[in-house]
Design a protein around this motif. Structure first.
Motif, PDB file in Angstrom:
ATOM      1  N   GLY A   1      -7.388   3.386   1.068  1.00 12.92           N
ATOM      2  CA  GLY A   1      -7.330   3.063   2.496  1.00 12.92           C
ATOM      3  C   GLY A   1      -6.941   4.273   3.331  1.00 12.92           C
ATOM      4  O   GLY A   1      -6.464   5.281   2.826  1.00 12.92           O
ATOM      5  N   THR A   2      -7.175   4.148   4.643  1.00 12.87           N
ATOM      6  CA  THR A   2      -6.755   5.190   5.573  1.00 12.87           C
ATOM      7  C   THR A   2      -5.316   4.901   5.987  1.00 12.87           C
ATOM      8  O   THR A   2      -4.892   3.744   5.998  1.00 12.87           O
ATOM      9  CB  THR A   2      -7.673   5.181   6.807  1.00 12.87           C
ATOM     10  OG1 THR A   2      -9.018   5.287   6.334  1.00 12.87           O
ATOM     11  CG2 THR A   2      -7.380   6.343   7.727  1.00 12.87           C
TER      12      THR A   2
ATOM     13  N   MET B   1       0.836  -1.213   0.000  1.00 13.20           N
ATOM     14  CA  MET B   1       0.000   0.000   0.000  1.00 13.20           C
ATOM     15  C   MET B   1       0.864   1.255   0.000  1.00 13.20           C
ATOM     16  O   MET B   1       0.575   2.222  -0.703  1.00 13.20           O
ATOM     17  CB  MET B   1      -0.938   0.002   1.221  1.00 13.20           C
ATOM     18  CG  MET B   1      -2.150  -0.909   1.053  1.00 13.20           C
ATOM     19  SD  MET B   1      -3.179  -0.933   2.524  1.00 13.20           S
ATOM     20  CE  MET B   1      -4.134   0.566   2.286  1.00 13.20           C
ATOM     21  N   LEU B   2       1.930   1.241   0.794  1.00 16.88           N
ATOM     22  CA  LEU B   2       2.789   2.417   0.821  1.00 16.88           C
ATOM     23  C   LEU B   2       3.464   2.614  -0.540  1.00 16.88           C
ATOM     24  O   LEU B   2       3.609   3.736  -1.015  1.00 16.88           O
ATOM     25  CB  LEU B   2       3.845   2.287   1.927  1.00 16.88           C
ATOM     26  CG  LEU B   2       3.346   2.303   3.377  1.00 16.88           C
ATOM     27  CD1 LEU B   2       4.511   2.449   4.347  1.00 16.88           C
ATOM     28  CD2 LEU B   2       2.334   3.408   3.624  1.00 16.88           C
TER      29      LEU B   2
ATOM     30  N   ALA C   1      -8.817  -4.294  10.300  1.00 12.39           N
ATOM     31  CA  ALA C   1      -8.647  -3.235   9.306  1.00 12.39           C
ATOM     32  C   ALA C   1      -7.284  -3.344   8.643  1.00 12.39           C
ATOM     33  O   ALA C   1      -7.143  -3.128   7.435  1.00 12.39           O
ATOM     34  CB  ALA C   1      -8.817  -1.866   9.965  1.00 12.39           C
ATOM     35  N   PHE C   2      -6.281  -3.695   9.446  1.00  8.24           N
ATOM     36  CA  PHE C   2      -4.932  -3.820   8.893  1.00  8.24           C
ATOM     37  C   PHE C   2      -4.821  -5.061   8.004  1.00  8.24           C
ATOM     38  O   PHE C   2      -4.268  -5.008   6.904  1.00  8.24           O
ATOM     39  CB  PHE C   2      -3.918  -3.867  10.036  1.00  8.24           C
ATOM     40  CG  PHE C   2      -2.489  -3.875   9.572  1.00  8.24           C
ATOM     41  CD1 PHE C   2      -1.955  -2.764   8.931  1.00  8.24           C
ATOM     42  CD2 PHE C   2      -1.685  -4.978   9.780  1.00  8.24           C
ATOM     43  CE1 PHE C   2      -0.628  -2.771   8.490  1.00  8.24           C
ATOM     44  CE2 PHE C   2      -0.367  -4.993   9.352  1.00  8.24           C
ATOM     45  CZ  PHE C   2       0.161  -3.884   8.700  1.00  8.24           C
ATOM     46  N   GLN C   3      -5.384  -6.163   8.467  1.00  5.42           N
ATOM     47  CA  GLN C   3      -5.350  -7.405   7.683  1.00  5.42           C
ATOM     48  C   GLN C   3      -6.022  -7.220   6.333  1.00  5.42           C
ATOM     49  O   GLN C   3      -5.586  -7.761   5.326  1.00  5.42           O
ATOM     50  CB  GLN C   3      -6.096  -8.518   8.427  1.00  5.42           C
ATOM     51  CG  GLN C   3      -5.368  -9.089   9.616  1.00  5.42           C
ATOM     52  CD  GLN C   3      -6.239 -10.096  10.351  1.00  5.42           C
ATOM     53  OE1 GLN C   3      -7.470 -10.009  10.320  1.00  5.42           O
ATOM     54  NE2 GLN C   3      -5.600 -11.056  11.010  1.00  5.42           N
ATOM     55  N   ASP C   4      -7.134  -6.466   6.329  1.00  3.83           N
ATOM     56  CA  ASP C   4      -7.926  -6.335   5.109  1.00  3.83           C
ATOM     57  C   ASP C   4      -7.436  -5.223   4.190  1.00  3.83           C
ATOM     58  O   ASP C   4      -8.007  -4.984   3.138  1.00  3.83           O
ATOM     59  CB  ASP C   4      -9.396  -6.050   5.468  1.00  3.83           C
ATOM     60  CG  ASP C   4     -10.037  -7.240   6.163  1.00  3.83           C
ATOM     61  OD1 ASP C   4      -9.384  -8.296   6.229  1.00  3.83           O
ATOM     62  OD2 ASP C   4     -11.182  -7.103   6.640  1.00  3.83           O
ATOM     63  N   GLY C   5      -6.422  -4.475   4.628  1.00  4.93           N
ATOM     64  CA  GLY C   5      -5.936  -3.382   3.804  1.00  4.93           C
ATOM     65  C   GLY C   5      -6.802  -2.135   3.869  1.00  4.93           C
ATOM     66  O   GLY C   5      -6.680  -1.251   3.032  1.00  4.93           O
ATOM     67  N   ASP C   6      -7.690  -2.059   4.868  1.00  2.20           N
ATOM     68  CA  ASP C   6      -8.475  -0.830   5.037  1.00  2.20           C
ATOM     69  C   ASP C   6      -7.605   0.282   5.605  1.00  2.20           C
ATOM     70  O   ASP C   6      -7.888   1.461   5.429  1.00  2.20           O
ATOM     71  CB  ASP C   6      -9.646  -1.068   5.996  1.00  2.20           C
ATOM     72  CG  ASP C   6     -10.642  -2.052   5.415  1.00  2.20           C
ATOM     73  OD1 ASP C   6     -10.659  -2.183   4.174  1.00  2.20           O
ATOM     74  OD2 ASP C   6     -11.383  -2.688   6.185  1.00  2.20           O
TER      75      ASP C   6
ATOM     76  N   GLN D   1      -2.033 -13.666   9.212  1.00  6.72           N
ATOM     77  CA  GLN D   1      -3.135 -14.521   8.776  1.00  6.72           C
ATOM     78  C   GLN D   1      -4.162 -13.762   7.945  1.00  6.72           C
ATOM     79  O   GLN D   1      -5.066 -14.348   7.374  1.00  6.72           O
ATOM     80  CB  GLN D   1      -3.828 -15.145  10.003  1.00  6.72           C
ATOM     81  CG  GLN D   1      -3.011 -16.255  10.628  1.00  6.72           C
ATOM     82  CD  GLN D   1      -3.445 -16.565  12.040  1.00  6.72           C
ATOM     83  OE1 GLN D   1      -4.505 -16.123  12.489  1.00  6.72           O
ATOM     84  NE2 GLN D   1      -2.631 -17.316  12.751  1.00  6.72           N
ATOM     85  N   GLY D   2      -4.030 -12.440   7.874  1.00  2.37           N
ATOM     86  CA  GLY D   2      -5.005 -11.631   7.154  1.00  2.37           C
ATOM     87  C   GLY D   2      -4.821 -11.700   5.649  1.00  2.37           C
ATOM     88  O   GLY D   2      -3.782 -12.157   5.159  1.00  2.37           O
ATOM     89  N   LYS D   3      -5.835 -11.229   4.917  1.00  9.94           N
ATOM     90  CA  LYS D   3      -5.780 -11.469   3.473  1.00  9.94           C
ATOM     91  C   LYS D   3      -4.687 -10.668   2.773  1.00  9.94           C
ATOM     92  O   LYS D   3      -4.216 -11.084   1.729  1.00  9.94           O
ATOM     93  CB  LYS D   3      -7.155 -11.264   2.825  1.00  9.94           C
ATOM     94  CG  LYS D   3      -7.791  -9.936   2.944  1.00  9.94           C
ATOM     95  CD  LYS D   3      -9.145  -9.951   2.206  1.00  9.94           C
ATOM     96  CE  LYS D   3      -9.902  -8.674   2.476  1.00  9.94           C
ATOM     97  NZ  LYS D   3     -11.303  -8.719   2.350  1.00  9.94           N
ATOM     98  N   GLN D   4      -4.248  -9.564   3.342  1.00  6.25           N
ATOM     99  CA  GLN D   4      -3.174  -8.802   2.714  1.00  6.25           C
ATOM    100  C   GLN D   4      -1.816  -9.480   2.854  1.00  6.25           C
ATOM    101  O   GLN D   4      -0.871  -9.151   2.163  1.00  6.25           O
ATOM    102  CB  GLN D   4      -3.092  -7.408   3.355  1.00  6.25           C
ATOM    103  CG  GLN D   4      -4.237  -6.501   3.005  1.00  6.25           C
ATOM    104  CD  GLN D   4      -4.071  -5.873   1.638  1.00  6.25           C
ATOM    105  OE1 GLN D   4      -2.990  -5.480   1.224  1.00  6.25           O
ATOM    106  NE2 GLN D   4      -5.174  -5.783   0.898  1.00  6.25           N
TER     107      GLN D   4
END
Lengths: 423, 341
Positions: free
Chosen positions: A189-190, A161-162, A258-263, A279-282
């Motif tokens: 994302g935020t 994301m960055l 929120a972090f796992q999902d890339g929000d 374990q999150g989708k990102q």
């Protein structure tokens, strides 16, 4: 009072059943030299992912000392403080050794519940401990625990994301705020998830402005000085400018999700959430996407609180020497290496970091530089109680009900009620 | 208001009986002659022997802690200065008697009055809504409707689930970002509501959960009351041409008054002391907006260190006094209305 008594009684009963008369197990106090024997009841406060490993480690002590019987009891972190106090104060059912949060040591020691360990077998090769970790074991000139695991907060970031937003890893909150617009427009994302529900997360902002909760040496409350107000203002500003999102409850679950999902692209978090984040989708299929950096700096620099776990010995144990040997074992380089290999926890012994299996561990690489610089909290008996006044004021500031200056003043007022002899 | 199936009712009963006992003792003393007492003792010795064990047990498990609590509230006892035995060390008690200092401090602080104000609103709100809902649903279920037993069981379900499980379920529903309630609102194009994050919404949320927990008890109690009303009364009223509203006002309401005055009193006391809903749902937050007296007393004695036994005991005594006062006033009001209770 009847309610209080009932609650106390209920908790005491729970504690008693949980330990099943553990404290009385070993009558053979092996005070002298020679082989240690008897029962050691160990209260473990690790989380669900960790407790299996700790149980095995604790019971392996029996292999080294066949005459010792280790009774492993898992106690939830949230209940452990109260359970121990009830058991220790009532002198029944307290464990011989307990995995104690760094802020609890001074509190328990102050109440006379812990055995001083200076000059006992429990203290072994103390020069090897990281300075900040060892600091949390001392109270009024004596050592009341041995460090086992250390931690601190860092900035978790989503590398992709960055990169997509074309911004670097922010070194300061100002930089983070400047990057936020780009992150929003490029990724949707935020920039940051700000933990608004837990007062522990106020500390990086406070330290970043050069402040502290109290000055324990001059017995002065410092949270209501300028840095305190600035810290509240900084948090509010990040939320108001939409650089950060927050919640007033469930921050642990919501932030991680929120972090796992890339929000959100970043979150301030500790090593205990690395496994969860991955374990999150990102991150599940791209483990390298997770980066960890030091907590962003405020106007005066970057600072994050020292956390972690120590092992303390109950003053009333009937099996003092065995308990001390057990604490020594649980804090030994060998055990620390094992917890890093199996659980990615951060050792408190510098020698352990030199082991290839530890230094090659990605989590340790993330956090190694940070734990050395972690800010020691005031190791005073009331240290843990100081969070409650902050909690309320954080709510009020983030909801816009109170100005940062007023919130800092009110936090100071709250502290004065708890610390009667402080200025 | 919600219902705890184990210890709470017993305690409340004891409170209520305590009040009644005091009253009886009062009138007994007025009539006064010892001869009559002796005769009563000789006559009813068997009854006295039968209740003696209960009196002893109540004295030990309620009387002693109560007296001890009142005593502690007059001292500066905390975790650091009470008597302790730790291993071989015996630490003597070093707390002092401070008289009414704790009470003066509590009553002189706005913290107490703020909490009291909200506790009263919380109690009145919960009991009012619970009673209205419970009565309405009971009236609906008291008629011959298809699947009546299914509805009845369905409405009792919240009671069968341990309160803390329900509260955690609600907490998930209320979650601001990922909760079901906000997802539903979002589907309808309405902005997310900060259920537990905003002081006003948080108050609404805790009351809603407590009502949900309390309604089943109210339905059961009111159904019982409704079934005690003879059907002939309704038939006769119908013959006389009374409409449904008239029948409800002039037959149903007076018919359930005896039961409802009791359950309202009970649920008031329960709700006043309803610790788990507030503590587990909001921990008293945001800020201190949903903190009731008992959750604050808990915070004093368990979250801060050293645990402040004295102040917490004083809060407990004040709570007990408030509830006793309420019970006395409530009974007076009922008696004035001709209610025998």
């Amino acid at each position: 009072m009847r309610r209080g008594t009932a609650v106390t009684a209920a908790i005491a009963v729970l504690a008693l059943t949980a330990t099943a008369c553990g404290g009385d197990g070993g009558s053979s106090d092996s005070a002298g030299k020679g082989e240690i024997a008897g029962t050691v009841t160990y209260w473990d406060t690790s989380n669900d992912a960790e407790k299996g490993t700790y149980k095995k480690i604790a019971e392996d002590f029996e292999k080294k000392h066949p005459k010792v019987d280790v009774k492993y009891v898992h106690v939830n972190f949230g209940d452990a403080n109260q359970k121990f106090k009830n058991a220790a104060g009532g002198n029944s059912g307290a464990p011989d050794v307990m995995r104690t949060e760094v802020a609890w040591v001074a509190d328990f020691a102050n109440l006379g519940y812990l055995a001083p360990l200076d000059g006992t077998p429990a203290l072994d090769d103390t020069g090897d401990y990281i300075k900040t970790a060892a600091g949390s074991t001392r109270f009024k000139g004596k050592t009341y625990a041995v460090p086992q695991v250390t931690d601190t907060l860092g900035l978790f970031y989503n590398k992709k994301m960055l990169k997509k937003a074309g911004v670097g890893v922010p070194k300061s909150f100002d930089e983070l705020k400047r990057s936020a617009k780009k992150i929003k427009s490029q990724t949707g994302g935020t920039a940051l998830y700000l933990r608004g529900d837990d007062p522990y997360w106020f500390l990086p902002y406070l330290y970043g402005e050069g402040g502290d909760l109290v000055d324990a040496t001059t017995k002065k409350i410092t949270v209501d000085d300028a840095p305190g107000a600035k810290a509240f203002a900084r948090m509010k500003d990040l939320v108001d400018s939409k650089a950060a999102v927050t919640d007033s409850s469930d921050g642990q679950e919501n932030g991680l999700k929120a972090f796992q999902d890339g929000d959100v692209a970043m979150i301030i978090d500790g090593p205990w959430d690395i496994a969860g984040a991955q374990q999150g989708k990102q991150f599940k299929h791209d483990k390298d996407n997770l980066g960890v950096a030091p907590v962003p700096a405020g106007s005066k620099g970057s600072g994050s609180p020292q956390g972690g776990w120590n092992l303390s010995v109950y003053a009333g144990t009937k099996n003092m020497r065995t308990a001390q040997e057990f604490a020594k074992y649980m804090s030994s380089a060998e055990v620390q290496q094992r917890t890093t290999e199996e659980l990615s926890l951060l050792p408190t012994r510098t020698s352990v970091y030199d082991k290839p299996s530890v230094s090659g561990n990605a989590m340790v690489e993330f956090f190694r530089p940070a734990v050395g610089k972690a800010v020691q909290r005031p190791w005073i008996a009331e240290g843990n109680s100081l969070f409650e006044p902050i909690r309320g004021q954080m709510d009020a500031v983030l909801a816009g009900d109170r100005s940062p200056e007023e919130a800092a003043d009110k936090t100071g007022e709250g502290f004065r009620k708890l610390l009667k002899d402080y200025k | 208001m919600a219902v705890e199936t184990t210890s709470r009712p017993a305690r409340v009963d004891a409170d209520a009986e305590g009040g009644a006992r005091v009253h009886r003792r009062g009138t007994g003393r007025k009539s006064g002659e010892t001869g009559r007492l002796r005769r009563a003792a000789a006559h009813h010795w068997y009854a006295w022997a039968m209740v003696a064990p209960v009196v002893v047990v109540i004295g030990v498990i309620i009387g002693y802690p109560l007296v001890r609590g009142v005593y502690l509230s007059l001292t500066d006892a905390d975790e650091a200065n009470v008597e302790r035995t730790i291993g071989v060390n015996h630490l003597p008690a070093t707390y002092r008697f401070t008289g009414l200092d704790n009470y003066a401090e509590i009553l002189g602080d706005s913290v107490f009055w703020d909490r009291l104000g909200w506790t009263v609103v919380w109690t009145a709100g919960c009991v009012g809504v619970t009673f209205a809902l419970g009565l309405t649903l009971a009236v609906m279920l008291n008629r011959q409707v298809r699947g009546r037993s299914f509805y009845r069981i369905g409405m009792i379900v919240p009671w069968g689930i341990p309160a803390f499980v329900s509260v955690f379920a609600w907490k998930m529903l209320f979650n601001e970002k990922n909760g079901l309630l906000n997802k539903v609102l979002d589907g309808g194009g309405i902005d997310a509501v900060p259920w537990l994050g905003d002081p006003v919404w948080a108050k609404v949320a805790v009351i809603a959960v407590n009502v949900w927990l309390g309604v089943p008890f109210m339905i059961v109690a009111m159904l019982g009351a409704l079934q005690g009303i003879p059907g002939e009364l309704y038939e006769a009223a119908e013959m006389d041409g009374a409409g449904p509203w008239q029948r409800f006002r002039n037959i149903t309401l007076p018919g359930v008054r005896g039961v409802s005055s009791t359950v309202v009193l009970l649920s008031t006391i329960w709700t006043f002391n309803m610790f788990p809903v507030i503590y587990l749902l909001t921990r008293g937050g945001p800020e201190d907006s949903t903190e009731i007296l008992v959750t604050y007393a808990f915070r004093l004695s368990f979250i801060n260190s050293p645990r402040d036994f004295a102040t917490s005991a004083a809060w407990g005594v004040l709570i007990l006094v408030l509830l006793s006062l309420f019970t006395v006033v409530y009974r007076r009001a009922l008696r004035r209305q001709g209610e025998v209770w």
